[in-house]
Design an enzyme around this catalytic site. Structure first.
Site, PDB file in Angstrom:
ATOM      1  CB  ALA A  29      13.941   9.512  21.438  1.00 53.23           C
ATOM      2  CG  ASN A  30      17.106  11.951  25.187  1.00 57.98           C
ATOM      3  OD1 ASN A  30      18.207  11.426  25.049  1.00 57.98           O
ATOM      4  ND2 ASN A  30      16.242  11.540  26.108  1.00 57.98           N
ATOM      5  NE  ARG A  31      19.924  16.659  18.637  1.00 53.11           N
ATOM      6  CZ  ARG A  31      19.610  16.368  17.380  1.00 53.11           C
ATOM      7  NH1 ARG A  31      20.081  15.270  16.819  1.00 53.11           N
ATOM      8  NH2 ARG A  31      18.826  17.174  16.688  1.00 53.11           N
ATOM      9  CB  ALA A  95      19.332  11.406  28.425  1.00 52.85           C
TER      10      ALA A  95
END
Ligand code: C5P
Length: 219
Positions: A29-31, A95
């Site tokens: 995943a990402n932030r 994102a």
């Protein structure tokens, strides 16, 4: 009937991160918190638009008064976006993970002493570029985001062309700016006519500014 300058207009907003499974309990995943996309969906709804909000697993709750389509992966987001068409305008604030695991396991991977799993990555579809490149189904206004850490204007200008979107909102997400996961944003607004710096302001203010410009463009 609700009023507002976007009454009768249908818009799509993607938001949040995507989760790409490694196995049933692990993911890449990402932030992204989903804060900016959520604020944009709210601002568009406040101006009277019918909003389809396609969101990955975000930290913030979706706004009231929008049609929420909750997805997990980039592939699911892509399918949900296509299902939402036709729309007048589309904002791609998600994102999306660039890669997914090609050899994701259907069962939990075991931790075996002395052996490390080999994850094979594959590219996810670029949803924004795909929608911007559509023929008759292309939304009249396609808006993308670009999270950059250096040479923001040059990179974002090239990205707008490459993706084929009408507007691109670029932001500097260098750790020192505190923008990623924060409450403020500072946008460089890119169109085919050039680049314009917006003031550093709350993500809600950015959202209202964008929604107002979209209302004008779609009037
Ligand atoms: O290429 P990059 O990830 O920097 O592009 C960011 C823009 O493209 C954002 O608007 C994002 O929502 C969109 N995007 C997408 N699908 C992807 C990757 C990015 O829609 N797979």
């Amino acid at each position: 009937f609700g009023g507002g300058p976007l009454a009768g207009r249908r818009v799509l907003v993607t938001s949040g991160p995507t989760h790409e499974p490694i196995d049933p309990v692990r993911y890449i995943a990402n932030r992204s918190s989903g804060a900016q996309g959520t604020a944009i969906a709210r601002a568009l709804a406040d101006l009277g638009a019918e909003v389809v909000f396609v969101t990955g697993p975000a930290e913030v709750s979706p706004p009231p008064g929008v049609e929420v389509v909750a997805v997990e992966t980039a592939e699911e987001m892509r399918a949900a976006v296509h299902d939402a068409l036709p729309v007048d305008g589309a904002v791609f604030a998600a994102a999306v993970a660039d890669w997914r695991v090609a050899n994701a396991s259907g069962s939990k991977m075991k931790k075996t002493a002395g052996a490390l799993p080999e994850l094979e990555l594959t590219q996810n579809p670029d949803i924004l570029a795909e929608i911007a490149g559509l023929g008759s189904d292309r939304p009249a206004l396609v808006v993308g985001f670009a999270a950059e850490t250096d040479d923001v204007v040059a990179n974002a200008t090239a990205k707008r062309r490459r993706k084929g979107c009408d507007w691109l909102l670029a932001n500097d997400v260098s750790p020192a700016t505190g923008i990623m996961g924060g409450t403020e944003n500072r946008i460089t607004f890119i169109t085919e006519d050039g680049a314009e710096d917006w003031p550093r302001e709350g993500k809600d203010a950015v959202a209202r500014r964008l929604a107002g410009m979209m209302a004008e463009a779609l009037a």
